[in-house]
Design a protein around this motif. Structure first.
Motif, mmCIF file in Angstrom:
data_model
loop_
_atom_site.group_PDB
_atom_site.id
_atom_site.type_symbol
_atom_site.label_atom_id
_atom_site.label_comp_id
_atom_site.label_asym_id
_atom_site.label_seq_id
_atom_site.Cartn_x
_atom_site.Cartn_y
_atom_site.Cartn_z
ATOM 1 N N THR A 47 4.160 -0.377 4.076
ATOM 2 C CA THR A 47 4.015 1.109 4.705
ATOM 3 C C THR A 47 4.655 1.375 5.578
ATOM 4 O O THR A 47 5.165 2.308 5.296
ATOM 5 N N ARG A 213 -1.760 6.191 -1.416
ATOM 6 C CA ARG A 213 -1.302 6.696 -0.520
ATOM 7 C C ARG A 213 -1.457 8.317 0.193
ATOM 8 O O ARG A 213 -0.576 8.346 -0.961
ATOM 9 N N ALA A 280 1.287 7.841 6.886
ATOM 10 C CA ALA A 280 0.922 6.967 6.080
ATOM 11 C C ALA A 280 -0.433 6.842 5.840
ATOM 12 O O ALA A 280 -1.412 6.000 6.884
#
Length: 605
Positions: A47, A213, A280
């Motif tokens: 991520t 997410r 995120a």
């Protein structure tokens, strides 16, 4: 009365079963904890990389708009009009015609973008009427909270979220900067670059991958520019989270969201160019869902039978981990050594698909590296061509004038020799051959130049050229020596009021380098002035003369572009009384040190 003893078979079976269950249970518990942590780390790394890539892509888009807008604000007509308006002079440019001109320039560069300019008198000029700045008057624009921050950025672009006007108020991305006059760098106005936020959102929406997410992009003022939940766009970000980013905390941490009120993992990347923060969020279930399934399967395996479970687990663990381990080793080799596609057959469809994607990534990486290398070489070659193309016209004018008066004096043979020397000199300067020549060729070019200069200045000019034996066949850059001698004459000797002019050229080897020293007995520089000059030369901040010749900074840039960072030039105080310049470039082969080491000192770098 004693109970009936249990058979050994039952005891062994029960003992092995209990031991097996205990081993499998402990193994699965430890494996569950370790797998959870590993998956959390991998998810965080993945991520974080995605967030950084998205932040970089936003920077590229905004930097392109920034560069395109500079083509407008640094246009000569735009600069002149804004400067006249701010200095109190009568502006010859009609405001409507000037706005149309800005609109034409903008349409040639990018559609869907507004450039709105204010001069120092508060007059506004807009590139289009279809999209308008929300603050039409300068007093309104200068009262915005972030205007003072923009004013402190010394001409750099400040990117923020804000309103614009298109048949009503719409959300937009605004870039603002102070416009400087290119001639003396004083402020001549303000620039506002505006485009709808939808354009940025479409670009981000195509980049963000559909996983569990939430993604947000926040500007330096704490406004949400983009969010996967569109209702959050344009709202103020969580003040606590914004403060945590400002403090420069860890890149990965737990956070309870303001909007959903649930605990999530958060990772972010902050842009050094825009100051925007890309964030995120992802839920813990997205990380631990797979490990929960592993735990359930482990319990079912224990219930089904220890022996079968152990055999199946051992077999399937080996068949699954071997190709994955091989793939992980291949991934670790990326960046350290050559990586090649894997040509193997697998019984598992998923493993086969994984290796197919790996092979595709390796091939794309090789293609990308090759393309980037070719682009870098092309850029360096273009820089060399641009530097080679420069030539000092004042020397040509003086030479032609000298030839003319020589003919007028009736010295035809001397005029012929000078004409041939000038012809050979020009032919060598612009000849479209390799950038590298033999040292003897460059020395011949220098001699032609000196012949013309001696014809002009007479006996007052004395030049001594000393070349270490065996170096004539060394390969050097074309036009390496002439610019140094030309600089010595123009900036050193011509400034002397009286006395002879002396120049010494020394070429020698030192270790694996070829060194060329050119020094004169001109006016020279003191230590501080020479140090400042050398810094400006190395930083390519040396202003060229009006005739645009090959100066010291260009020659230094040319050497470093061709040979790399360790090579270039440095300055020194000449024993002759003036200034000296030393060039260093690599030798074809390392040879013994020269007797000139005492003159050059140190390592000659």
């Amino acid at each position: 009365m004693l109970r009936r003893p249990l058979p050994i078979f039952v005891q062994l079976l029960a003992g092995i079963f209990l031991i097996s269950v205990l081993v499998i249970a402990l193994t699965n518990i430890l494996n569950y904890r370790l797998t959870s942590q590993v998956m959390l780390n991998r998810m965080a790394d993945y991520t974080q990389q995605s967030v950084e890539q998205l932040s970089d892509k936003i920077d590229v888009l905004l930097a392109q708009y920034d560069q395109l807008s500079q083509l407008v604000v640094f246009d000569d007509r735009v600069q002149q009009t804004l400067n006249e308006a701010g200095s109190g002079k009568r502006v010859a440019e009609d405001p409507i015609e000037f706005s149309r001109y800005i609109g034409q320039k903008t349409r040639h560069i990018a559609n869907g973008m507004l450039i709105h300019l204010f001069d120092r008198s508060g007059h506004g000029y807009s590139s289009t009427d279809s999209l308008q700045l929300f603050w039409r008057e300068y007093d309104e624009a200068s009262s915005v909270t972030w205007y003072s921050k923009m004013a402190r950025m010394d001409g750099k672009m400040l990117w923020v979220y804000g309103p614009a006007w298109r048949d009503g108020e719409i959300p937009a991305i605004i870039g603002a900067r102070k416009i400087k006059y290119t001639k003396d760098l004083h402020i001549i106005g303000d620039e506002f670059l505006v485009f709808p936020v939808d354009k940025l959102n479409r670009m981000i929406g195509q980049t963000v991958q559909p996983i569990e997410r939430k993604v947000q992009v926040m500007d330096p003022l704490g406004n949400i520019v983009y969010s996967t939940q569109s209702s959050e766009i344009g709202t103020a970000a969580d003040t606590g989270l914004f403060a945590k980013f400002a403090d420069g905390g860890p890149l990965f941490f737990d956070w309870t969201t303001r909007e959903e009120g649930e605990q999530m993992y958060v990772t972010y990347a902050k842009s050094a160019y825009t100051g925007w923060t890309t964030i995120a969020y992802f839920r813990k279930e997205a990380v631990y869902s797979d490990t929960s399934q592993i735990w359930i399967h482990a319990l079912l395996t224990i219930a089904a039978g220890t022996a079968v479970a152990l055999i199946l687990v051992a077999y399937f663990t080996w068949t699954l981990t071997k190709p994955i381990r091989y793939l992980a080793l291949g991934m670790n080799r990326i960046g350290r050594q050559a990586v090649h596609p894997v040509k193997m057959r697998f019984t598992s469809r998923e493993i086969s698909l994984l290796y197919a994607n790996y092979n595709q990534m390796v091939n794309q990486l090789k293609t990308l590296i090759k393309r980037l290398s070719e682009q870098q070489i092309s850029v360096q070659r273009a820089q060399l061509v641009a530097l080679k193309a420069q030539f000092r016209p004042h020397f040509l004018y003086n030479s032609l004038n000298l030839i003319y008066w020589t003919i007028e004096d009736g010295r035809a043979e001397e005029a012929q020799e000078m004409t041939l020397a000038l012809s050979d000199l020009l032919r060598y300067s612009i000849h479209p051959t390799s950038d590298m020549v033999m040292l003897r060729d460059d020395l011949d070019q220098l001699e032609r130049y000196l012949f013309l200069q001696r014809s002009r200045y007479g006996r007052v000019l004395q030049v001594n050229v000393e070349v270490e034996e065996g170096l004539e066949e060394q390969r050097v850059l074309r036009l390496m020596l002439q610019p140094l001698v030309e600089n010595a004459i123009r900036h050193g000797l011509e400034q002397k009021e009286q006395g002879d002019w002396r120049i010494r050229v020394c070429i020698c080897r030192k270790g694996d380098r070829l060194l060329c020293a050119v020094e004169d007995n001109g006016t020279g520089l003191d230590a501080d002035a020479m140090k400042r000059l050398e810094i400006r030369v190395r930083q390519n901040q040396m202003p060229e003369g009006k005739d645009g010749g090959i100066g010291l900074s260009n020659l230094h840039s040319q050497l470093q572009s061709f040979f790399g960072e360790p090579y270039g030039l440095r300055l020194f105080a000449s024993p002759l009384g003036g200034l000296g310049v030393i060039l260093s470039l690599p030798l074809d082969k390392a040879k013994p040190a020269s007797v000139w080491s005492d003159l050059l000192g140190g390592d000659g770098r």
